[in-house]
Write a protein that holds these residues in place. Structure first.
Motif, PDB file in Angstrom:
ATOM      1  N   LYS A  56      56.395  32.802  26.400  1.00 14.46           N
ATOM      2  CA  LYS A  56      56.289  33.879  25.409  1.00 14.46           C
ATOM      3  C   LYS A  56      56.652  35.140  26.183  1.00 14.46           C
ATOM      4  CE  LYS A  56      53.553  31.425  22.292  1.00 14.46           C
ATOM      5  NZ  LYS A  56      54.375  31.016  21.171  1.00 14.46           N
ATOM      6  N   ALA A  57      57.899  35.562  26.043  1.00 13.82           N
ATOM      7  CA  ALA A  57      58.466  36.540  26.966  1.00 13.82           C
ATOM      8  C   ALA A  57      58.762  37.879  26.307  1.00 13.82           C
ATOM      9  CB  ALA A  57      59.746  35.990  27.589  1.00 13.82           C
ATOM     10  N   VAL A  58      58.487  38.939  27.054  1.00 11.06           N
ATOM     11  CA  VAL A  58      58.903  40.297  26.701  1.00 11.06           C
ATOM     12  C   VAL A  58      60.014  40.701  27.663  1.00 11.06           C
ATOM     13  CG1 VAL A  58      58.220  42.720  26.579  1.00 11.06           C
ATOM     14  CG2 VAL A  58      56.623  40.939  25.840  1.00 11.06           C
TER      15      VAL A  58
ATOM     16  N   VAL B   2      52.926  39.316  17.673  1.00 12.98           N
ATOM     17  CA  VAL B   2      53.942  38.306  17.356  1.00 12.98           C
ATOM     18  C   VAL B   2      53.699  36.991  18.085  1.00 12.98           C
ATOM     19  CG1 VAL B   2      55.690  40.032  16.802  1.00 12.98           C
ATOM     20  CG2 VAL B   2      55.595  39.099  19.114  1.00 12.98           C
ATOM     21  N   PHE B   3      53.088  37.061  19.276  1.00 11.49           N
ATOM     22  CA  PHE B   3      52.836  35.845  20.048  1.00 11.49           C
ATOM     23  C   PHE B   3      51.470  35.232  19.733  1.00 11.49           C
ATOM     24  CE2 PHE B   3      55.694  37.776  23.563  1.00 11.49           C
ATOM     25  CZ  PHE B   3      56.829  37.231  22.979  1.00 11.49           C
ATOM     26  N   GLY B   4      50.620  35.992  19.066  1.00 12.93           N
ATOM     27  CA  GLY B   4      49.274  35.503  18.822  1.00 12.93           C
ATOM     28  C   GLY B   4      48.416  35.508  20.070  1.00 12.93           C
ATOM     29  N   GLY B   5      48.747  36.355  20.994  1.00 13.01           N
ATOM     30  CA  GLY B   5      48.043  36.448  22.282  1.00 13.01           C
ATOM     31  C   GLY B   5      48.941  37.136  23.283  1.00 13.01           C
ATOM     32  N   PRO B   6      48.508  37.257  24.531  1.00  9.14           N
ATOM     33  CA  PRO B   6      49.326  37.958  25.527  1.00  9.14           C
ATOM     34  C   PRO B   6      50.598  37.187  25.860  1.00  9.14           C
ATOM     35  CG  PRO B   6      47.441  36.911  26.572  1.00  9.14           C
ATOM     36  CD  PRO B   6      47.232  36.776  25.095  1.00  9.14           C
ATOM     37  N   PRO B   7      51.636  37.893  26.277  1.00  8.74           N
ATOM     38  CA  PRO B   7      52.849  37.199  26.726  1.00  8.74           C
ATOM     39  C   PRO B   7      52.567  36.425  28.002  1.00  8.74           C
ATOM     40  CG  PRO B   7      52.983  39.515  27.276  1.00  8.74           C
ATOM     41  CD  PRO B   7      51.756  39.350  26.439  1.00  8.74           C
ATOM     42  N   THR B   8      53.405  35.445  28.292  1.00  7.72           N
ATOM     43  CA  THR B   8      53.268  34.704  29.548  1.00  7.72           C
ATOM     44  C   THR B   8      54.324  35.123  30.565  1.00  7.72           C
ATOM     45  OG1 THR B   8      54.676  32.893  28.766  1.00  7.72           O
ATOM     46  CG2 THR B   8      52.308  32.714  28.330  1.00  7.72           C
TER      47      THR B   8
ATOM     48  N   GLU C 165      53.029  50.863  25.677  1.00  6.71           N
ATOM     49  CA  GLU C 165      51.722  50.430  25.168  1.00  6.71           C
ATOM     50  C   GLU C 165      51.866  49.820  23.774  1.00  6.71           C
ATOM     51  OE1 GLU C 165      48.833  53.614  27.519  1.00  6.71           O
ATOM     52  OE2 GLU C 165      49.634  54.104  25.515  1.00  6.71           O
ATOM     53  N   SER C 166      52.702  50.426  22.929  1.00  6.42           N
ATOM     54  CA  SER C 166      52.967  49.868  21.599  1.00  6.42           C
ATOM     55  C   SER C 166      53.681  48.530  21.702  1.00  6.42           C
ATOM     56  CB  SER C 166      53.810  50.844  20.765  1.00  6.42           C
ATOM     57  OG  SER C 166      53.098  52.031  20.510  1.00  6.42           O
ATOM     58  N   LEU C 167      54.569  48.416  22.690  1.00  8.57           N
ATOM     59  CA  LEU C 167      55.274  47.152  22.915  1.00  8.57           C
ATOM     60  C   LEU C 167      54.288  46.036  23.243  1.00  8.57           C
ATOM     61  CD1 LEU C 167      57.922  45.554  23.360  1.00  8.57           C
ATOM     62  CD2 LEU C 167      57.916  46.412  25.724  1.00  8.57           C
ATOM     63  N   ALA C 168      53.297  46.334  24.080  1.00 12.48           N
ATOM     64  CA  ALA C 168      52.292  45.330  24.437  1.00 12.48           C
ATOM     65  C   ALA C 168      51.467  44.911  23.225  1.00 12.48           C
ATOM     66  CB  ALA C 168      51.382  45.879  25.529  1.00 12.48           C
ATOM     67  N   THR C 169      51.109  45.883  22.402  1.00 10.89           N
ATOM     68  CA  THR C 169      50.363  45.572  21.176  1.00 10.89           C
ATOM     69  C   THR C 169      51.187  44.695  20.251  1.00 10.89           C
ATOM     70  OG1 THR C 169      49.152  47.669  21.304  1.00 10.89           O
ATOM     71  CG2 THR C 169      49.230  46.573  19.160  1.00 10.89           C
ATOM     72  N   HIS C 170      52.468  45.049  20.108  1.00 12.21           N
ATOM     73  CA  HIS C 170      53.362  44.272  19.250  1.00 12.21           C
ATOM     74  C   HIS C 170      53.544  42.855  19.788  1.00 12.21           C
ATOM     75  CE1 HIS C 170      56.311  43.955  16.059  1.00 12.21           C
ATOM     76  NE2 HIS C 170      57.229  43.515  16.918  1.00 12.21           N
ATOM     77  N   ALA C 171      53.646  42.731  21.088  1.00 16.72           N
ATOM     78  CA  ALA C 171      53.815  41.412  21.709  1.00 16.72           C
ATOM     79  C   ALA C 171      52.629  40.506  21.386  1.00 16.72           C
ATOM     80  CB  ALA C 171      53.980  41.553  23.217  1.00 16.72           C
ATOM     81  N   GLN C 172      51.428  41.039  21.473  1.00 14.84           N
ATOM     82  CA  GLN C 172      50.243  40.224  21.198  1.00 14.84           C
ATOM     83  C   GLN C 172      50.169  39.815  19.730  1.00 14.84           C
ATOM     84  OE1 GLN C 172      46.605  41.314  23.770  1.00 14.84           O
ATOM     85  NE2 GLN C 172      47.744  43.250  23.601  1.00 14.84           N
TER      86      GLN C 172
ATOM     87  N   GLY D 109      61.710  29.028  24.945  1.00 17.73           N
ATOM     88  CA  GLY D 109      60.828  30.175  24.842  1.00 17.73           C
ATOM     89  C   GLY D 109      61.018  30.989  23.581  1.00 17.73           C
ATOM     90  N   GLU D 110      60.034  31.843  23.329  1.00 17.29           N
ATOM     91  CA  GLU D 110      60.073  32.827  22.251  1.00 17.29           C
ATOM     92  C   GLU D 110      60.173  34.191  22.910  1.00 17.29           C
ATOM     93  OE1 GLU D 110      57.341  34.273  18.400  1.00 17.29           O
ATOM     94  OE2 GLU D 110      56.711  32.601  19.674  1.00 17.29           O
TER      95      GLU D 110
END
Length: 295
Positions: free
Chosen positions: A20-22, A93-99, A84-91, A43-44
């Motif tokens: 689950k990548a940013v 869409v991924f349903g949790g933190p990116p890996t 910071e908004s990117l991190a919130t958005h990532a969680q 990956g997503e």
């Protein structure tokens, strides 16, 4: 690559698979190549870019080529609130933190000596190349620590250790990314989170055309990139494989290895030689142009 490297992808963690990548700067060049390669590994991907249209194009390529889930989002990495908004958005869409987090966004700049650069160029380039990676690491590292697994890949450059004349802003920004990556790798040792820093020389991207580089240096860099540059796809694949191997440094090209070795073995001779070349070559076409990289 040794025997241990060859067995690690089989028996060790394969962080770049089913990730689950940013990816920042995912709208073109190495960033787009990273996004596509991660998708090919199951990956997503959340594709972030300051040019949302380019990020949308990357998402469409992923869906059309690999049939994988992908998302596009605007992000100016020089702005902490955007990351910071990117991190919130990532969680979300991924349903949790990116890996996996790839701090790739960057710009090219060069062609002027220290004292003639101007503070506007310093602030612009450091804001993206250095502060963008600082923001990415500072915001995402706690999420990965909480998860207890994952990886961070920071895109630096051979310029970070080559220190060529006429490239001070770019050199400083990429040296900072290297130092940050080394520090973060030590801090995360034993945590289940790997850190890799990519240090290429020439990569066939738009970094010269999109950056702030003198016209003469741009022409030389374009020619060198055309004839000696690696493709973004090759660099992305090599880097992701190295990350799975647990390697901190990735120098994908032989010239980067040569400069790395020479600089560390004969630092005074290396710096003197750069000075001689800088005086002998025409000022705008100095050796500075020969160590830029694409992002």
């Amino acid at each position: 690559m040794g025997i241990l490297d060859s067995v690690l992808p089989v028996f060790g963690p394969r962080r770049t698979h089913d990730a689950k990548a940013v990816v920042t700067g995912a709208g073109s060049g190495i960033g787009r190549a990273f996004a596509l390669e991660i998708a090919s590994r199951g990956g997503e991907v959340l594709c972030a870019d300051i040019d949302k249209d380019r990020a949308d194009e990357t998402v469409e390529l992923i869906r059309r080529t690999h049939g994988r889930a992908a998302h596009a989002v605007f992000c100016d990495v020089s702005r902490r609130e955007d990351v910071e908004s990117l991190a919130t958005h990532a969680q979300l869409v991924f349903g949790g933190p990116p890996t996996l987090v790839i701090n790739n966004a960057g710009v090219g700049i060069g062609g002027k000596p220290v004292g003639g650069i101007g503070f506007d160029d310093w602030e612009w380039a450091l804001g993206i190349n250095l502060w963008g990676v600082v923001h990415g690491c500072e915001v995402f590292a706690p999420l990965l620590r909480t998860a207890g697994h994952g990886g961070i890949i920071n895109v630096a450059s051979a310029a970070g250790f080559a220190a060529a004349p006429g490239m001070a802003v770019y050199n400083v920004s990429k040296a900072g990314v290297m130092s940050l990556s080394e520090t973060l790798a030590a801090e995360l040792s034993g945590s289940g989170i790997a850190v890799t820093v990519l240090c290429p020389t020439f990569v066939k991207t738009n970094v010269v055309r999109d950056g702030r580089i003198g016209s003469a240096s741009s022409r030389l860099a374009d020619e060198l990139m055309r004839w000696t540059g690696f493709s973004p796809e090759r660099v992305a694949r090599t880097t992701l494989d190295a990350h799975d191997h647990g390697r901190l440094y990735v120098l994908p090209q032989l010239d980067a290895h040569a400069v790395w070795l020479l600089k560390r073995t004969f630092p005074a001779v290396y710096t003197h030689a750069l000075g001689v070349l800088n005086r002998v070559l025409p000022q705008n076409d100095s050796v500075a142009a020969s160590v830029k990289t694409g992002v």
